[in-house]
Write a protein that holds these residues in place. Structure first.
Motif, PDB file in Angstrom:
ATOM      1  N   THR A 103       0.840  -1.194   0.000  1.00  0.00           N
ATOM      2  CA  THR A 103       0.000   0.000   0.000  1.00  0.00           C
ATOM      3  C   THR A 103       0.873   1.241   0.000  1.00  0.00           C
ATOM      4  OG1 THR A 103      -1.601  -1.176   1.362  1.00  0.00           O
ATOM      5  CG2 THR A 103      -1.922   1.175   1.109  1.00  0.00           C
ATOM      6  N   ALA A 104       0.621   2.114  -0.976  1.00  0.00           N
ATOM      7  CA  ALA A 104       1.195   3.454  -0.946  1.00  0.00           C
ATOM      8  C   ALA A 104       0.145   4.338  -0.272  1.00  0.00           C
ATOM      9  CB  ALA A 104       1.472   3.933  -2.367  1.00  0.00           C
ATOM     10  N   LEU A 105       0.464   4.773   0.950  1.00  0.00           N
ATOM     11  CA  LEU A 105      -0.492   5.601   1.704  1.00  0.00           C
ATOM     12  C   LEU A 105      -0.289   7.055   1.265  1.00  0.00           C
ATOM     13  CD1 LEU A 105       0.179   3.786   5.045  1.00  0.00           C
ATOM     14  CD2 LEU A 105      -2.000   3.744   3.836  1.00  0.00           C
ATOM     15  N   ARG A 106      -0.814   7.373   0.123  1.00  0.00           N
ATOM     16  CA  ARG A 106      -0.477   8.651  -0.503  1.00  0.00           C
ATOM     17  C   ARG A 106      -0.976   9.847   0.297  1.00  0.00           C
ATOM     18  NH1 ARG A 106      -2.820   8.749  -6.272  1.00  0.00           N
ATOM     19  NH2 ARG A 106      -4.653   8.015  -5.154  1.00  0.00           N
ATOM     20  N   PRO A 107      -0.063  10.775   0.637  1.00  0.00           N
ATOM     21  CA  PRO A 107      -0.523  12.016   1.246  1.00  0.00           C
ATOM     22  C   PRO A 107      -1.106  12.912   0.154  1.00  0.00           C
ATOM     23  CG  PRO A 107       1.866  12.007   1.050  1.00  0.00           C
ATOM     24  CD  PRO A 107       1.381  10.716   0.454  1.00  0.00           C
ATOM     25  N   VAL A 108      -2.353  13.297   0.300  1.00  0.00           N
ATOM     26  CA  VAL A 108      -2.995  14.150  -0.715  1.00  0.00           C
ATOM     27  C   VAL A 108      -2.774  15.614  -0.359  1.00  0.00           C
ATOM     28  CG1 VAL A 108      -5.187  14.728  -1.816  1.00  0.00           C
ATOM     29  CG2 VAL A 108      -4.728  12.374  -1.122  1.00  0.00           C
ATOM     30  N   ARG A 109      -2.955  15.927   0.929  1.00  0.00           N
ATOM     31  CA  ARG A 109      -2.660  17.250   1.492  1.00  0.00           C
ATOM     32  C   ARG A 109      -2.577  17.028   2.994  1.00  0.00           C
ATOM     33  NH1 ARG A 109      -7.557  16.895  -0.688  1.00  0.00           N
ATOM     34  NH2 ARG A 109      -9.381  17.032   0.666  1.00  0.00           N
ATOM     35  N   PRO A 110      -2.127  18.017   3.765  1.00  0.00           N
ATOM     36  CA  PRO A 110      -1.969  17.770   5.204  1.00  0.00           C
ATOM     37  C   PRO A 110      -3.255  17.223   5.830  1.00  0.00           C
ATOM     38  CG  PRO A 110      -0.921  19.825   4.604  1.00  0.00           C
ATOM     39  CD  PRO A 110      -1.635  19.353   3.364  1.00  0.00           C
ATOM     40  N   GLY A 111      -3.110  16.106   6.553  1.00  0.00           N
ATOM     41  CA  GLY A 111      -4.257  15.520   7.249  1.00  0.00           C
ATOM     42  C   GLY A 111      -5.151  14.655   6.384  1.00  0.00           C
ATOM     43  N   VAL A 112      -4.764  14.409   5.135  1.00  0.00           N
ATOM     44  CA  VAL A 112      -5.610  13.609   4.230  1.00  0.00           C
ATOM     45  C   VAL A 112      -4.749  12.621   3.439  1.00  0.00           C
ATOM     46  CG1 VAL A 112      -7.258  13.652   2.309  1.00  0.00           C
ATOM     47  CG2 VAL A 112      -7.246  15.518   3.974  1.00  0.00           C
ATOM     48  N   SER A 113      -5.201  11.354   3.380  1.00  0.00           N
ATOM     49  CA  SER A 113      -4.498  10.310   2.625  1.00  0.00           C
ATOM     50  C   SER A 113      -5.448   9.711   1.599  1.00  0.00           C
ATOM     51  CB  SER A 113      -4.071   9.169   3.555  1.00  0.00           C
ATOM     52  OG  SER A 113      -3.428   9.652   4.689  1.00  0.00           O
ATOM     53  N   ARG A 114      -4.858   9.165   0.544  1.00  0.00           N
ATOM     54  CA  ARG A 114      -5.651   8.376  -0.400  1.00  0.00           C
ATOM     55  C   ARG A 114      -4.855   7.122  -0.734  1.00  0.00           C
ATOM     56  NH1 ARG A 114      -8.838   9.658  -5.965  1.00  0.00           N
ATOM     57  NH2 ARG A 114     -10.391   8.053  -5.557  1.00  0.00           N
ATOM     58  N   PRO A 115      -5.095   6.029  -0.002  1.00  0.00           N
ATOM     59  CA  PRO A 115      -4.278   4.817  -0.167  1.00  0.00           C
ATOM     60  C   PRO A 115      -4.463   4.150  -1.532  1.00  0.00           C
ATOM     61  CG  PRO A 115      -5.444   4.803   1.944  1.00  0.00           C
ATOM     62  CD  PRO A 115      -6.036   5.906   1.129  1.00  0.00           C
ATOM     63  N   TYR A 116      -3.369   3.627  -2.030  1.00  0.00           N
ATOM     64  CA  TYR A 116      -3.342   2.898  -3.296  1.00  0.00           C
ATOM     65  C   TYR A 116      -2.799   1.498  -2.989  1.00  0.00           C
ATOM     66  CZ  TYR A 116      -2.634   2.337  -8.354  1.00  0.00           C
ATOM     67  OH  TYR A 116      -2.702   1.925  -9.668  1.00  0.00           O
ATOM     68  N   PHE A 117      -3.617   0.487  -3.262  1.00  0.00           N
ATOM     69  CA  PHE A 117      -3.253  -0.887  -2.907  1.00  0.00           C
ATOM     70  C   PHE A 117      -2.781  -1.690  -4.103  1.00  0.00           C
ATOM     71  CE2 PHE A 117      -6.144   0.196   0.400  1.00  0.00           C
ATOM     72  CZ  PHE A 117      -5.715  -0.521   1.490  1.00  0.00           C
ATOM     73  N   VAL A 118      -1.852  -2.582  -3.860  1.00  0.00           N
ATOM     74  CA  VAL A 118      -1.525  -3.635  -4.821  1.00  0.00           C
ATOM     75  C   VAL A 118      -1.634  -4.958  -4.088  1.00  0.00           C
ATOM     76  CG1 VAL A 118       0.129  -4.543  -6.469  1.00  0.00           C
ATOM     77  CG2 VAL A 118       0.169  -2.117  -5.895  1.00  0.00           C
ATOM     78  N   LEU A 119      -2.546  -5.781  -4.535  1.00  0.00           N
ATOM     79  CA  LEU A 119      -2.695  -7.119  -3.965  1.00  0.00           C
ATOM     80  C   LEU A 119      -2.161  -8.094  -5.005  1.00  0.00           C
ATOM     81  CD1 LEU A 119      -4.042  -8.668  -1.534  1.00  0.00           C
ATOM     82  CD2 LEU A 119      -6.060  -8.866  -2.984  1.00  0.00           C
TER      83      LEU A 119
END
Ligand SMILES: [Fe+2]
Length: 216
Positions: A128-144
């Motif tokens: 999982t890339a726990l992408r920081p979108v902006r301070p206090g917000v993430s948008r995780p990207y998973f590879v299974l």
């Protein structure tokens, strides 16, 4: 102009927040053409990546939130290993539906999750890339991912469906807590030793904003 160092791996383009990468993107033990990979983008979560990553090192939440039972007499709190830029441990659990998970989980940096191991004896991975979108917000990207077992592509897909189901169940268990998670100093106990070590690791982790001169 500032160019972030970038590399493509496991179907994701990774950028390092600094002039030179301090560590490599986690590797998988098999070549890409041996693997069946599935990519998923989650909705935005109102928490920073390091907070989501903290769940990985929270031994107690696997028992209380996910209802797992330890499949091992060893306490994962005593099995943490770390480098300057990663931290993790082995986890062996039985899930409430009777599956056996035998895993190695690590956080790389403060926002990359890597899990490899077996589900009922068959190898799979979850990055999982726990992408920081902006301070206090993430948008995780998973590879299974699963290893292709041979000519039976449908069986590989079915196994990945099953692994995805187990992981989706974990995400559903985690969501109510993750969306409101905060830590307050002084509330950890002896059974939170791995989590305490992770929080200390995050506190000391290098911080950088190499593009600051270019932001107007
Ligand atoms: Fe969890």
């Amino acid at each position: 102009m500032f160019r972030f160092p970038a590399v493509e791996r496991h179907g994701i383009v990774w950028a390092f927040n600094g002039e030179k990468p301090l560590f490599d993107i986690p590797h998988l033990p098999y070549e890409q053409d041996e693997l069946l990979l599935r990519h998923t983008v989650l909705d935005e979560a109102p928490v920073d990546p390091w907070l989501i990553a903290a769940q990985t090192m929270d031994v107690q939440h696997f028992l209380l939130q996910h209802g797992f039972t330890f499949g091992d007499p060893n306490d994962p709190n005593d099995e943490v290993t770390a480098t300057g830029y990663s931290m993790g441990y082995p986890l062996r659990f039985d899930t409430p539906d009777g599956s056996r998970l035998d895993l190695r989980v690590d956080i790389h940096g403060t926002n990359i999750f890597r899990q490899t191991g077996t589900l009922d004896g068959r190898w799979f991975c979850w990055l999982t890339a726990l992408r920081p979108v902006r301070p206090g917000v993430s948008r995780p990207y998973f590879v299974l991912g699963a290893r292709r077992a041979g000519a039976d592509a449908a069986a590989d897909e079915a196994f990945l469906d099953r692994a995805a189901g187990v992981m989706a169940g974990m995400l559903a268990d985690d969501a109510p807590v993750l969306l409101t998670l905060r830590f307050r100093p002084g509330l950890l106990t002896r059974s939170d030793r791995a989590l305490a070590r992770y929080l200390e690791y995050v506190r000391k982790y290098p911080r950088d904003n190499p593009a600051r001169d270019h932001i107007t």
